[in-house]
Design a protein around this motif. Structure first.
Motif, PDB file in Angstrom:
ATOM      1  N   LYS A 243      -0.462  -4.239 -10.107  1.00 47.82           N
ATOM      2  CA  LYS A 243       0.819  -4.905  -9.841  1.00 47.82           C
ATOM      3  C   LYS A 243       0.913  -5.306  -8.366  1.00 47.82           C
ATOM      4  CE  LYS A 243       3.090  -4.209 -13.890  1.00 47.82           C
ATOM      5  NZ  LYS A 243       3.951  -3.036 -14.041  1.00 47.82           N
ATOM      6  N   ALA A 244       0.455  -4.415  -7.483  1.00 47.06           N
ATOM      7  CA  ALA A 244       0.465  -4.717  -6.049  1.00 47.06           C
ATOM      8  C   ALA A 244      -0.405  -5.936  -5.753  1.00 47.06           C
ATOM      9  CB  ALA A 244      -0.021  -3.507  -5.251  1.00 47.06           C
ATOM     10  N   ASP A 245      -1.567  -6.001  -6.394  1.00 46.10           N
ATOM     11  CA  ASP A 245      -2.457  -7.146  -6.196  1.00 46.10           C
ATOM     12  C   ASP A 245      -1.798  -8.442  -6.674  1.00 46.10           C
ATOM     13  OD1 ASP A 245      -4.346  -5.390  -5.228  1.00 46.10           O
ATOM     14  OD2 ASP A 245      -5.458  -5.258  -7.120  1.00 46.10           O
TER      15      ASP A 245
ATOM     16  N   ALA B 168       0.832  -1.207   0.000  1.00 41.48           N
ATOM     17  CA  ALA B 168       0.000   0.000   0.000  1.00 41.48           C
ATOM     18  C   ALA B 168       0.865   1.255   0.000  1.00 41.48           C
ATOM     19  CB  ALA B 168      -0.927  -0.002   1.215  1.00 41.48           C
ATOM     20  N   ARG B 169       1.978   1.196   0.723  1.00 38.75           N
ATOM     21  CA  ARG B 169       2.883   2.345   0.757  1.00 38.75           C
ATOM     22  C   ARG B 169       3.477   2.605  -0.628  1.00 38.75           C
ATOM     23  NH1 ARG B 169       6.974   1.315   5.108  1.00 38.75           N
ATOM     24  NH2 ARG B 169       5.119   1.552   6.399  1.00 38.75           N
ATOM     25  N   GLN B 170       3.830   1.521  -1.335  1.00 39.15           N
ATOM     26  CA  GLN B 170       4.382   1.660  -2.685  1.00 39.15           C
ATOM     27  C   GLN B 170       3.346   2.277  -3.632  1.00 39.15           C
ATOM     28  OE1 GLN B 170       7.644   0.394  -3.990  1.00 39.15           O
ATOM     29  NE2 GLN B 170       7.998   0.735  -1.822  1.00 39.15           N
TER      30      GLN B 170
ATOM     31  N   LEU C  89       4.143   1.996  -7.596  1.00 41.91           N
ATOM     32  CA  LEU C  89       3.584   0.708  -7.991  1.00 41.91           C
ATOM     33  C   LEU C  89       2.116   0.896  -8.331  1.00 41.91           C
ATOM     34  CD1 LEU C  89       4.674  -2.284  -8.048  1.00 41.91           C
ATOM     35  CD2 LEU C  89       3.608  -2.577  -5.812  1.00 41.91           C
ATOM     36  N   ALA C  90       1.695   0.330  -9.452  1.00 41.73           N
ATOM     37  CA  ALA C  90       0.277   0.369  -9.819  1.00 41.73           C
ATOM     38  C   ALA C  90      -0.498  -0.632  -8.960  1.00 41.73           C
ATOM     39  CB  ALA C  90       0.110   0.029 -11.297  1.00 41.73           C
TER      40      ALA C  90
END
Length: 716
Positions: free
Chosen positions: A373-375, A361-363, A369-370
């Motif tokens: 991509k995080a997911d 979440a911080r990224q 980070l999109a």
């Protein structure tokens, strides 16, 4: 071919355009050293003496334009006198001025990175066309210096004083868009048409001779500011640079130079730049930061060597969730290696996944980070209450509680389930790998992989080789650590390895100071002023009182001849009161979360009452210099022993372990670089002064012998 050198080629085209091409043999990048500057001077002399030349196109045959000066050559230069350093940079700066003063127009086609001296070469041209894929900048500040080949003079005449100060004191790489907007370059071109656009610009310059001459005259004049105006323009930069004083003075020197040289004509400003550069080059910070750069390059070379034989890691597992396990899982998944996170309790898995989500979440929040991509990264972490899937992993990391019996049980369970070639690594911080390997059927596949908390921020991983660990296991874990974006340092098995082994006498020195009556808040203040990110009391609170106590006990037991204490320590007293530090809000300090949920420390009057037992003779005061000596000497002496004992292969690896794993101030260059700076004879003399305080102040015989010879720990 007008000139065919080892680093520079000079070709004259039919249309009178001479291409001055940086092309350093078989090496991957162009860099500036004595050879390059000598060849550049000869090529420029040829251009000036060849009437057929109408203009010069400056190019690179490498992927980057020029990455900067040869730092390895700089180490020898920095050991010279200040006057010799000034003469060295002034001579090279004059060669770039020869480029600026050629009788024909010049255009630099910046195809890739142009950093430091590489950017100064480009600034020496009349015009600059930059590839949309390139970046430029002055990273010298990270080496404790600033541009010394005309960068502080030419850049302000293009983009002004405030922007120049920002470029120089930040050390940041600049995008083509920023460079064009601010005036550092004249055009941006896509890589496929860079040469054509640069040639077109050169053609325009040849035809527009009057404009080119006017531009040169403007760049030779001083800036249109009085000294007071320059000071006002640089006020914010000076305040920013002052924050790093006294330990990192280069930024402050650079801003002072910009202010002083603003009204001077070019050549006078260049002379002032060389003098200021010589001053910066002789600081402790410059010597130390250059040493760090060299040590970093050595570590990368070592890692590349291991990579040649490393087995690929396509899937991993971590046993033990929580914050540490979640951090490891996040790091692995984020770097493209799917990972199983196993624990015996749902709440621990929830904590681990929460940690991973928080980091992602911080990224996303920072725009790095999109969300999709995080997911995808989060989905690459498989939380599990069972060992399902362990038969398919290449590496399994044990990260359970620091209890040898528990760890041995978990390690045996893992070994029974993973494939015969899988590597098992323990994230132990202090237990011997040899002891943990007892009872394993394949000890050759077992190794230490010590992460530091918080995993996402701490760069170091200690790769601990046990007596039976195979070369393949070492290579595989070094390769995996590198793939995680970390810096692996291979160490030999011993209590505490390098970081916690050297940390222990440092903490013992702190506990003795408190025992002798020195206020722990004052110790923290002094050590933070010395450059540590946090003082020892605060550090213990962050690590955890219980973990700190455990590490000190384990490591001290491993070196009883040096590290035993015979008094009730502050850690003993506070731990007995169940004051665990940040984790429960009470340690040496008390903690409350700020508006962003981060713990903020405050003085706790209750601590004073509790510590009365830990300082039987009441409070006392000693000077700052004595606090620093008493804290730093045990750290230096134990680090030297780590090298002597072969726990690390070199002084550089020992120093980088402390910088990356402990947060040792970078301006020191490491404990051993700092010892060389002090002089080993002085280190031994100072240690002997405190010998009555215990064996942690006892230099080894090897160190005494080196000091007696007047030698250094680092080879000259």
């Amino acid at each position: 071919m007008l000139f065919d050198g080892q680093t520079i080629k000079l070709e004259l085209q039919d249309n009178g355009v001479a291409e001055l091409r940086f092309e350093r043999g078989d090496e991957p990048v162009n860099k500036l050293d004595r050879l390059t500057f000598d060849e550049l001077r000869r090529a420029l002399e040829l251009i000036a003496a060849t009437p057929a030349v109408k203009g010069v196109l400056i190019t690179s045959a490498k992927e980057a334009f020029i990455v900067g000066a040869d730092i390895f050559e700089f180490t020898a230069v920095f050991k010279q006198t200040q006057g010799e350093v000034v003469a060295f940079v002034a001579e090279n700066s004059k060669i770039i001025t020869m480029l600026s003063d050629l009788p024909v127009p010049t255009v630099a086609a910046i195809n890739g990175l142009a950093l430091g001296g590489g950017l100064e070469i480009a600034l020496g041209a009349d015009y600059r066309v930059m590839s949309s894929a390139a970046k430029i900048g002055f990273p010298e500040i990270h080496l404790g210096i600033f541009p010394g080949y005309g960068g502080t003079v030419r850049l302000p005449r293009l983009i002004g004083l405030p922007a120049s100060a920002e470029w120089i004191i930040s050390g940041a790489q600049q995008t083509p868009e920023t460079a064009l907007r601010q005036g550092a370059i004249d055009a941006i071109a896509t890589p496929d048409v860079l040469r054509a656009i640069a040639l077109a610009k050169l053609g325009q310059a040849i035809e527009g001779e009057a404009e080119q001459r006017r531009r040169r005259l403007d760049l030779k004049r001083g800036l249109p500011h009085s000294k007071a105006e320059a000071a006002e323009l640089l006020a914010n930069a000076k305040a920013q640079a002052g924050k790093a004083l006294p330990h990192l003075p280069a930024a402050h020197f650079a801003v002072e130079l910009l202010e002083e040289a603003a009204g001077l004509e070019r050549d006078a400003a260049l002379a002032l730049e060389a003098e200021a550069f010589g001053k910066a080059a002789k600081t402790q910070a410059a010597a130390s930061l250059v040493r760090i750069f060299i040590n970093e390059q050595a570590l990368k070379k070592t890692a590349r060597g291991y990579a040649k034989t490393a087995s690929p890691v396509r899937k991993a597992a971590v046993v033990g969730a929580g914050v540490m396990g979640g951090g490891i899982a996040y790091q692995s998944a984020a770097r493209g290696v799917p990972i199983i996170m196993k624990d015996i309790a749902d709440h621990a898995l929830d904590l681990g996944m929460t940690e991973a989500r928080k980091l992602l979440a911080r990224q996303v929040e920072q725009g790095r980070l999109a969300q999709d991509k995080a997911d995808a990264i989060l989905s690459a972490i498989t939380p599990s209450l069972s060992y399902d899937g362990f038969d398919a992993v290449d590496v399994a990391i044990e990260a359970v509680v620091e209890d040898i019996a528990v760890k041995k049980t978990v390690l045996r369970d893992i070994e029974a389930l993973v494939g015969a070639r899988a590597i098992i690594a323990s994230n132990t911080s202090s237990l011997r790998i040899g002891d943990l390997a007892e009872g394993l059927q394949r000890p050759e596949n077992f190794i230490g992989m010590h992460f530091f908390n918080p995993v996402a921020r701490m760069a170091l991983i200690e790769v601990v080789r046990g007596a039976k660990t195979s070369e393949d296991a070492v290579a595989t874990i070094v390769g995996y650590a590198t793939a995680l974006g970390k810096t692996p340092i291979v160490v030999q098995d011993c209590p505490g390895f390098v970081v916690n082994r050297t940390l222990t006498p440092y903490l013992l020195a702190f506990l003795r100071l408190v025992h002798d009556g020195v206020d722990f808040i004052e110790i923290d203040r002094v050590m933070e002023s010395f450059g540590w990110p946090m003082g020892p009391a605060y550090l213990i609170d962050v690590i955890g009182m219980d973990i700190s106590h455990h590490v000190v006990d384990i490591v001290s037991a491993g070196f009883p001849e040096r590290m035993q204490i015979s008094f009730t320590s502050a850690i003993d007293v506070l731990l007995r009161e169940k004051r665990l530090g940040q984790k429960n809000g009470h340690g040496f300090y008390k903690y409350a979360n700020d508006s962003k949920g981060r713990p903020r420390k405050e003085a706790d009057p209750e601590t004073e009452r509790l510590l009365a037992e830990a300082r039987p003779n009441g409070k006392s005061e000693i000077c700052e210099a004595d606090i620093i000596e008493r804290m730093m000497l045990p750290l230096i002496l134990e680090t030297a022993r780590c090298v002597e004992d072969g726990v690390v292969a070199s002084p550089g690896e020992a120093d980088m372990s402390l910088i990356l794993g402990l947060g040792l101030p970078r301006y020191l260059g490491g404990a051993l670089q700092y010892a060389d700076h002090l002089g080993l004879a002085s280190v031994v003399e100072r240690a002997d002064k405190w010998a009555n305080l215990g064996a942690i102040y006892r230099p080894s015989e090897r160190l005494r012998e080196i000091a007696a010879r007047g030698a250094l720990i680092y080879p000259t």
